[in-house]
Every structure is written in structure tokens, then in C-alpha cells.
Scaffold this motif. Structure first.
Motif, PDB file in Angstrom:
ATOM      1  N   HIS A  55       0.934  -1.290   0.184  1.00 58.48           N
ATOM      2  CA  HIS A  55       0.055   0.164  -0.089  1.00 58.48           C
ATOM      3  C   HIS A  55       0.472   1.199  -0.251  1.00 58.48           C
ATOM      4  CE1 HIS A  55       1.727  -0.705   4.396  1.00 58.48           C
ATOM      5  NE2 HIS A  55      -0.487  -0.174   4.398  1.00 58.48           N
ATOM      6  N   VAL A  56       1.915   1.238   0.582  1.00 56.72           N
ATOM      7  CA  VAL A  56       2.798   2.385   0.578  1.00 56.72           C
ATOM      8  C   VAL A  56       3.396   2.775  -1.053  1.00 56.72           C
ATOM      9  CG1 VAL A  56       5.220   3.402   1.160  1.00 56.72           C
ATOM     10  CG2 VAL A  56       3.560   2.764   3.077  1.00 56.72           C
ATOM     11  N   CYS A  57       3.640   1.803  -1.840  1.00 58.72           N
ATOM     12  CA  CYS A  57       4.351   1.637  -2.834  1.00 58.72           C
ATOM     13  C   CYS A  57       2.463   2.143  -3.483  1.00 58.72           C
ATOM     14  CB  CYS A  57       4.954  -0.059  -3.446  1.00 58.72           C
ATOM     15  SG  CYS A  57       6.226   0.251  -2.761  1.00 58.72           S
ATOM     16  N   THR A  58       1.590   2.473  -3.317  1.00 59.97           N
ATOM     17  CA  THR A  58       0.563   2.433  -4.604  1.00 59.97           C
ATOM     18  C   THR A  58       0.446   3.628  -4.454  1.00 59.97           C
ATOM     19  OG1 THR A  58      -1.065   2.636  -2.256  1.00 59.97           O
ATOM     20  CG2 THR A  58      -0.916   0.622  -4.411  1.00 59.97           C
ATOM     21  N   VAL A  59       1.336   4.777  -3.817  1.00 59.32           N
ATOM     22  CA  VAL A  59       1.994   6.174  -3.322  1.00 59.32           C
ATOM     23  C   VAL A  59       2.044   6.661  -3.836  1.00 59.32           C
ATOM     24  CG1 VAL A  59       1.708   8.427  -1.787  1.00 59.32           C
ATOM     25  CG2 VAL A  59       0.235   6.362  -1.682  1.00 59.32           C
ATOM     26  N   MET A  60       3.951   5.633  -3.491  1.00 57.51           N
ATOM     27  CA  MET A  60       4.978   6.352  -3.679  1.00 57.51           C
ATOM     28  C   MET A  60       6.115   5.610  -4.673  1.00 57.51           C
ATOM     29  SD  MET A  60       5.203   8.412  -1.804  1.00 57.51           S
ATOM     30  CE  MET A  60       6.950   9.008  -2.279  1.00 57.51           C
TER      31      MET A  60
END
Ligand code: SF4
Length: 375
Positions: A194-199
Motif C-alpha cells: 500500500h505504501v508503494c501504491t502512493v510512492m
């Protein structure tokens, strides 16, 4: 349910476990970053499906857990002030401060409200213009865009009574601390999907190269995790150290650019203190000068407050993969969900809460459990 049940298929899970067994030739230690992944691993027994050569350790990916005690105390001080409306996600309410938690402030008459989005807190501020409204902005890169949006909206609306207590942390600097430790034994990472969906995952590429570790962006369902482990172990066995994306149904390499732009407008990168770990340079977010008027720490004069964490709580070691929750002398005895010593025992993403909830009944009785019952 689409996108859930097909990722929990037990036959496919066993096939992945067999593929991992056939791939592994020597011991490997992998760390899952996210507390949501930890809960899935413990809940579904994924670690117990793996061959004995593969060890999973749990990382610092529970935002509630890494929020330092002094920030919890600051929240309590602000929430207890007469007239203040203090808004938070529900999982912060039972996190113990030095002497109490937000629930006890609420029980004592404080106006502490559970909200489901920071923009709900903005709405509360608009409806109560004569009262200060504070939102407890805790989280990783995942929640930063929504928190940034709340401040952006408040400014657009001309709200003078809204502010946020910021406890935002960033994943890559924490990974660098773990990898740079002389005691590090983590050889590969499952990065938080989920962090990587943004970053996105571009910023993991220098880390993989510098420390020669495979990093696999991974989802949260059992098959996601097993596939991520398989991809990570395959890289290790082949001597590769790349960033790969298991969670391609949600994550793109560049991430969500509009969300990143909003975050960069409202927040700047600052040093942050992590619970049990200490200050990590460039590991958090604080408000930019343009939005500094929305900083609750400054507004309520609590910036300089500090607090000492309970020395018995080894959550810092648990969150760096050096210890498991059962290694803590307080686990299940002086620290339980009803009487927590540390945040990882009450957070829905905490490793100690996961072990207590899903594994405790299988564990041997603690050595002094009898004497505790007699007391
Ligand atoms: S069991 Fe409790 S005291 Fe021990 S590390 Fe976990 S939260 Fe801290």
C-alpha cells in the motif's frame, strides 16, 4: 469476494509453498515491512507453511507502533484541554501514554472523536468554528496524501480552528537503518504494497543496490505473501538483488504522481523519532512553512515535551526483526491487550497483538503465570 477469495485459495497456497521448498537450498531471513502483512502471516500460518530454511522477521511497518511515547503524551495533553475537539482513527485510542490513553481522556469528559478520514475532521472544524479541532495525523506514506488534503482543504476554506498533530514516518530510511546495523541479519524484504501504491518503488532501487538485498513489493493476502516470498527467495538463490513488483494489480513503478505532488506541497521531509529506535534523519514528514499555521504542536505549545519509554518494552527490537514478541518478558503477563505496556500490543497492525491474538493459546504457559494468578 472478488480480489479477496482468489488470493486465499488453499490449493494454490500449498503449491506456492512447495515451489519455495523446491527453490531453497540454504537458510534465508526475510523481513516483511508492513504490520498488515505481519497479521496475515500470523493469522494464516504462512510462516509455518515455509521450509525451515526460510525465516520471516517482522519490520517497523505499524504506524501506531512506531509513534513515540512523547507524541502520544502530546496528543493526551492537547485532547484534555477544555473546549478542544480531538479527532483520531480508532486504533490510537487505546495506545498507552505515560499515564493514560485517549479513551481515559474521553471517559473523563474530553471531546475525543473517532473519525474515518481526516477530511471528516475538517468537516467537524467547519461545523464548530468556535472550538479548536485537532486531527492526529499518524502514518506512513500511504496516509500522507489524505492528511495533506485535509490541511490543503482547511486552508482553502479559511478554517482557523483546524490543526494536525503530525506523526508521519517514511519507510525507506527505516529500512536503511536496519540494513546498516552491524547486527543486521535481514537478507531480503517484502516491501509494503500500500505504501508503494502512493510512492511507487523507484526509491527502493538504490537501497537494493547499495546493500545487495532483493526487495519485492508485496500485497497482503496469503497468496500475495507466498508469491512475494517465492520471488525474494528465488532472487537470493540466483544471487540477484533487484526490486520486483508482486503487487502489480495495485502498484506502478512511479506510484501516484498527483498524490506525491500534494504531499510535497503540504509536507517536507524532517528527522523523526521512532518508538524504541530513536531519531532517524530524514525519516518523517512535517508541515512546510506555507502550512505551518496548521501545526498542533506549535499551536498548543507542546513541541518541547519529551517522555521516557518503558524499559521493559522491547518493541524497538521486535520492529527491527531482532526479537519476536514472545522474547519480551512482559508478553502475555504484564503486557496484554487489556493492559498494554506498548503500542504493538493494541494496534491492529502490531506484531505483539498478532501473536497474542492468533498464537497465544498454542504457547507454553509463562513461567510465572501461576504466581501472577495467585496475586
Ligand atoms: S509484548 Fe508489550 S511490552 Fe513486550 S514488546 Fe510487545 S508491546 Fe512491548
Amino acid at each position: 469476494m472478488k480480489f479477496v477469495e482468489e488470493y486465499r485459495d488453499p490449493v494454490a497456497a500449498r503449491q506456492f509453498a512447495e515451489a519455495i521448498s523446491h527453490t531453497v537450498t540454504r537458510p534465508w531471513t526475510l523481513m516483511e515491512i508492513c504490520g498488515g502483512q505481519t497479521h496475515s502471516i500470523v493469522k494464516y500460518g504462512i510462516d509455518e507453511l515455509l521450509p525451515k530454511e526460510v525465516t520471516l522477521v517482522h519490520g517497523p511497518g505499524c504506524p501506531v507502533c512506531v509513534t513515540p511515547l512523547e507524541l502520544i503524551d502530546k496528543a493526551l495533553q492537547i485532547a484534555a484541554q477544555p473546549g478542544v475537539i480531538f479527532c483520531s482513527f480508532g486504533d490510537m485510542l487505546r495506545v498507552p501514554g505515560s499515564s493514560r490513553d485517549l479513551f481515559s481522556v474521553k471517559a473523563a469528559g474530553g471531546d475525543v472523536r473517532i473519525v474515518y478520514s481526516p477530511t471528516d475532521a475538517v468537516r467537524v472544524a467547519a461545523q464548530n468554528p468556535d472550538k479548536p479541532v485537532v486531527f492526529f495525523a499518524v502514518g506512513f506514506e500511504t496516509t500522507a496524501p489524505a492528511n495533506a488534503m485535509s490541511v490543503f482543504q482547511a486552508k482553502q476554506m479559511g478554517l482557523k480552528n483546524y490543526s494536525i498533530l503530525v506523526s508521519h514516518v517514511l519507510v525507506p530510511p527505516a529500512m536503511e537503518v536496519i540494513l546498516g546495523s552491524p547486527d543486521n541479519h535481514v537478507q531480503g524484504f517484502l516491501a509494503a504494497g500500500h505504501v508503494c501504491t502512493v510512492m511507487g518503488f523507484e526509491e527502493y532501487e538504490p537501497l537494493a543496490k547499495k546493500f545487495k538485498v532483493p526487495i519485492v513489493v508485496t500485497g497482503f493476502e496469503p497468496l500475495d505473501l507466498l508469491q512475494g516470498i517465492y520471488m525474494c527467495v528465488s532472487q537470493l538463490e540466483q544471487g540477484r538483488f533487484e526490486v520486483e513488483n508482486q503487487y502489480a494489480r495495485a502498484v506502478r513503478r512511479a506510484g501516484n504522481r498527483p498524490a506525491q505532488e500534494l504531499v510535497a506541497k503540504v509536507f517536507r521531509v524532517v528527522p523523526r523519532k521512532w518508538r524504541g529506535i530513536g531519531e532517524i534523519p530524514q525519516s518523517g514528514l512535517g508541515l512546510t512553512p506555507e502550512y505551518a499555521q496548521f501545526d498542533a504542536e506549535t499551536r498548543f505549545g507542546v513541541s518541547e515535551y519529551t517522555a521516557q519509554e518503558d524499559p521493559e518494552c522491547i518493541s524497538g527490537l521486535v520492529m527491527q526483526g531482532a526479537k519476536k514478541p514472545q522474547d519480551c518478558t512482559a508478553y502475555g503477563k504484564r503486557c496484554t491487550p487489556d493492559h498494554p505496556l506498548g503500542a504493538p500490543m493494541v494496534s491492529s497492525e502490531g506484531a505483539c497483538a498478532a501473536y497474542y491474538r492468533y498464537r497465544r493459546l498454542r504457547e507454553p504457559e509463562p513461567a510465572d503465570a501461576g504466581s501472577q494468578r495467585r496475586g
